[in-house]
Design a protein around this motif. Structure first.
Motif, PDB file in Angstrom:
ATOM      1  N   LEU A 124      -0.644 -10.858   6.444  1.00 19.59           N
ATOM      2  CA  LEU A 124      -1.968 -10.508   5.936  1.00 19.59           C
ATOM      3  C   LEU A 124      -2.125 -10.991   4.503  1.00 19.59           C
ATOM      4  O   LEU A 124      -1.169 -10.979   3.728  1.00 19.59           O
ATOM      5  CB  LEU A 124      -2.158  -8.996   5.991  1.00 19.59           C
ATOM      6  N   LYS A 125      -3.328 -11.410   4.140  1.00 18.24           N
ATOM      7  CA  LYS A 125      -3.583 -11.814   2.762  1.00 18.24           C
ATOM      8  C   LYS A 125      -3.435 -10.623   1.835  1.00 18.24           C
ATOM      9  O   LYS A 125      -3.602  -9.481   2.245  1.00 18.24           O
ATOM     10  CB  LYS A 125      -4.986 -12.395   2.652  1.00 18.24           C
ATOM     11  N   LYS A 126      -3.136 -10.941   0.586  1.00 20.88           N
ATOM     12  CA  LYS A 126      -2.996  -9.908  -0.435  1.00 20.88           C
ATOM     13  C   LYS A 126      -4.281  -9.081  -0.511  1.00 20.88           C
ATOM     14  O   LYS A 126      -5.373  -9.634  -0.452  1.00 20.88           O
ATOM     15  CB  LYS A 126      -2.754 -10.583  -1.785  1.00 20.88           C
ATOM     16  N   GLY A 127      -4.116  -7.789  -0.619  1.00 20.65           N
ATOM     17  CA  GLY A 127      -5.287  -6.943  -0.757  1.00 20.65           C
ATOM     18  C   GLY A 127      -5.823  -6.424   0.561  1.00 20.65           C
ATOM     19  O   GLY A 127      -6.634  -5.499   0.576  1.00 20.65           O
ATOM     20  N   MET A 128      -5.392  -7.032   1.684  1.00 20.67           N
ATOM     21  CA  MET A 128      -5.822  -6.520   2.989  1.00 20.67           C
ATOM     22  C   MET A 128      -5.033  -5.260   3.303  1.00 20.67           C
ATOM     23  O   MET A 128      -3.829  -5.199   3.068  1.00 20.67           O
ATOM     24  CB  MET A 128      -5.547  -7.549   4.095  1.00 20.67           C
ATOM     25  N   LEU A 129      -5.708  -4.283   3.870  1.00 23.66           N
ATOM     26  CA  LEU A 129      -5.012  -3.084   4.305  1.00 23.66           C
ATOM     27  C   LEU A 129      -4.152  -3.406   5.518  1.00 23.66           C
ATOM     28  O   LEU A 129      -4.540  -4.174   6.374  1.00 23.66           O
ATOM     29  CB  LEU A 129      -6.022  -1.998   4.698  1.00 23.66           C
ATOM     30  N   ASN A 130      -2.974  -2.803   5.579  1.00 23.15           N
ATOM     31  CA  ASN A 130      -2.102  -2.999   6.732  1.00 23.15           C
ATOM     32  C   ASN A 130      -1.746  -1.628   7.309  1.00 23.15           C
ATOM     33  O   ASN A 130      -0.760  -1.014   6.916  1.00 23.15           O
ATOM     34  CB  ASN A 130      -0.846  -3.775   6.290  1.00 23.15           C
ATOM     35  N   PRO A 131      -2.563  -1.152   8.254  1.00 21.94           N
ATOM     36  CA  PRO A 131      -2.352   0.202   8.781  1.00 21.94           C
ATOM     37  C   PRO A 131      -1.002   0.344   9.478  1.00 21.94           C
ATOM     38  O   PRO A 131      -0.396   1.415   9.433  1.00 21.94           O
ATOM     39  CB  PRO A 131      -3.484   0.382   9.807  1.00 21.94           C
ATOM     40  N   GLU A 132      -0.538  -0.741  10.089  1.00 15.93           N
ATOM     41  CA  GLU A 132       0.758  -0.680  10.770  1.00 15.93           C
ATOM     42  C   GLU A 132       1.860  -0.389   9.751  1.00 15.93           C
ATOM     43  O   GLU A 132       2.684   0.513   9.936  1.00 15.93           O
ATOM     44  CB  GLU A 132       1.038  -2.017  11.473  1.00 15.93           C
ATOM     45  N   ALA A 133       1.837  -1.135   8.647  1.00 17.90           N
ATOM     46  CA  ALA A 133       2.851  -0.938   7.615  1.00 17.90           C
ATOM     47  C   ALA A 133       2.750   0.454   6.999  1.00 17.90           C
ATOM     48  O   ALA A 133       3.767   1.110   6.765  1.00 17.90           O
ATOM     49  CB  ALA A 133       2.709  -2.013   6.540  1.00 17.90           C
ATOM     50  N   SER A 134       1.527   0.932   6.757  1.00 18.53           N
ATOM     51  CA  SER A 134       1.383   2.278   6.169  1.00 18.53           C
ATOM     52  C   SER A 134       1.944   3.332   7.111  1.00 18.53           C
ATOM     53  O   SER A 134       2.571   4.297   6.674  1.00 18.53           O
ATOM     54  CB  SER A 134      -0.075   2.630   5.889  1.00 18.53           C
ATOM     55  N   THR A 135       1.691   3.150   8.405  1.00 13.28           N
ATOM     56  CA  THR A 135       2.176   4.124   9.383  1.00 13.28           C
ATOM     57  C   THR A 135       3.698   4.141   9.413  1.00 13.28           C
ATOM     58  O   THR A 135       4.328   5.207   9.449  1.00 13.28           O
ATOM     59  CB  THR A 135       1.629   3.786  10.786  1.00 13.28           C
ATOM     60  N   ILE A 136       4.299   2.956   9.385  1.00 11.30           N
ATOM     61  CA  ILE A 136       5.764   2.861   9.372  1.00 11.30           C
ATOM     62  C   ILE A 136       6.311   3.581   8.144  1.00 11.30           C
ATOM     63  O   ILE A 136       7.245   4.377   8.227  1.00 11.30           O
ATOM     64  CB  ILE A 136       6.206   1.381   9.373  1.00 11.30           C
ATOM     65  N   GLN A 137       5.696   3.302   6.992  1.00 13.73           N
ATOM     66  CA  GLN A 137       6.180   3.902   5.756  1.00 13.73           C
ATOM     67  C   GLN A 137       6.070   5.427   5.786  1.00 13.73           C
ATOM     68  O   GLN A 137       6.992   6.137   5.380  1.00 13.73           O
ATOM     69  CB  GLN A 137       5.365   3.328   4.584  1.00 13.73           C
ATOM     70  N   ARG A 138       4.960   5.913   6.333  1.00  9.62           N
ATOM     71  CA  ARG A 138       4.764   7.365   6.416  1.00  9.62           C
ATOM     72  C   ARG A 138       5.753   7.982   7.400  1.00  9.62           C
ATOM     73  O   ARG A 138       6.324   9.046   7.136  1.00  9.62           O
ATOM     74  CB  ARG A 138       3.327   7.655   6.854  1.00  9.62           C
ATOM     75  N   ALA A 139       5.971   7.309   8.507  1.00 14.07           N
ATOM     76  CA  ALA A 139       6.897   7.844   9.511  1.00 14.07           C
ATOM     77  C   ALA A 139       8.325   7.866   8.960  1.00 14.07           C
ATOM     78  O   ALA A 139       9.084   8.812   9.190  1.00 14.07           O
ATOM     79  CB  ALA A 139       6.821   7.000  10.787  1.00 14.07           C
ATOM     80  N   LEU A 140       8.693   6.828   8.196  1.00 11.39           N
ATOM     81  CA  LEU A 140      10.029   6.809   7.584  1.00 11.39           C
ATOM     82  C   LEU A 140      10.159   7.950   6.574  1.00 11.39           C
ATOM     83  O   LEU A 140      11.213   8.586   6.478  1.00 11.39           O
ATOM     84  CB  LEU A 140      10.288   5.459   6.904  1.00 11.39           C
ATOM     85  N   ALA A 141       9.080   8.211   5.831  1.00  8.39           N
ATOM     86  CA  ALA A 141       9.110   9.301   4.848  1.00  8.39           C
ATOM     87  C   ALA A 141       9.334  10.643   5.544  1.00  8.39           C
ATOM     88  O   ALA A 141      10.053  11.508   5.042  1.00  8.39           O
ATOM     89  CB  ALA A 141       7.814   9.316   4.040  1.00  8.39           C
ATOM     90  N   LEU A 142       8.742  10.814   6.735  1.00  7.44           N
ATOM     91  CA  LEU A 142       8.932  12.053   7.491  1.00  7.44           C
ATOM     92  C   LEU A 142      10.386  12.230   7.900  1.00  7.44           C
ATOM     93  O   LEU A 142      10.861  13.338   8.089  1.00  7.44           O
ATOM     94  CB  LEU A 142       8.046  12.055   8.748  1.00  7.44           C
ATOM     95  N   LEU A 143      11.100  11.109   8.057  1.00  2.64           N
ATOM     96  CA  LEU A 143      12.528  11.171   8.395  1.00  2.64           C
ATOM     97  C   LEU A 143      13.400  11.154   7.130  1.00  2.64           C
ATOM     98  O   LEU A 143      14.611  10.937   7.209  1.00  2.64           O
ATOM     99  CB  LEU A 143      12.917   9.994   9.293  1.00  2.64           C
TER     100      LEU A 143
END
Lengths: 84, 84
Positions: free
Chosen positions: B11-30
């Motif tokens: 994705l170009k810089k500045g584009m939101l990446n919901p997949e990446a955000s979800t991964i990051q949030r799920a990792l934080a939960l673990l």
């Protein structure tokens, strides 16, 4: 210390890849003949750890617990030390 | 001649990446704290062309017509000669 991790996730041999088949079929409709289509996903992130080994160990745990399905996926981990 | 092509789509810089955000949030939960999460997709396939340049030109057309959305994606093409 900060490390950059890169996880490459691919399907194991023999697993069906509907995404790749769809791409190949769609390309054929546009008159591009391609073969052996495969897709790989890369997840990149940065994390803090005391050493490269510790970082790799952590990322390996993440793969097994969340990022990959070991039944169907192969994964490969690359760790680079961050730029600090 | 047969070539192996690899298209890396990010994705170009500045584009939101919901997949990446979800991964990051799920990792934080673990309890894994990670940052700057990004995802990249790689599409690999083999194709026939007369030269590396012709292969690259064809793959570039495929990217523009089907594989990528130039508004939101950056893509990078690697061409390797096949093993024949």
């Amino acid at each position: 210390m900060k490390y950059r991790a890169e996880v490459m996730i691919s399907l194991k041999k023999g697993m069906l890849n509907p995404e790749a088949s769809t791409i190949q079929r769609a390309l054929a409709l546009l008159d591009y003949q391609v073969d052996e289509t495969a897709t790989i996903e890369i997840i990149k992130f940065s994390l803090k750890a005391k050493s490269t080994d510790e970082a790799r160990e952590q990322v390996d745990q993440m793969c097994q617990r969340l990022l990959c399905n070991p039944v169907i996926h192969n994964y490969q981990i690359n760790i680079n030390s961050g730029d600090e």
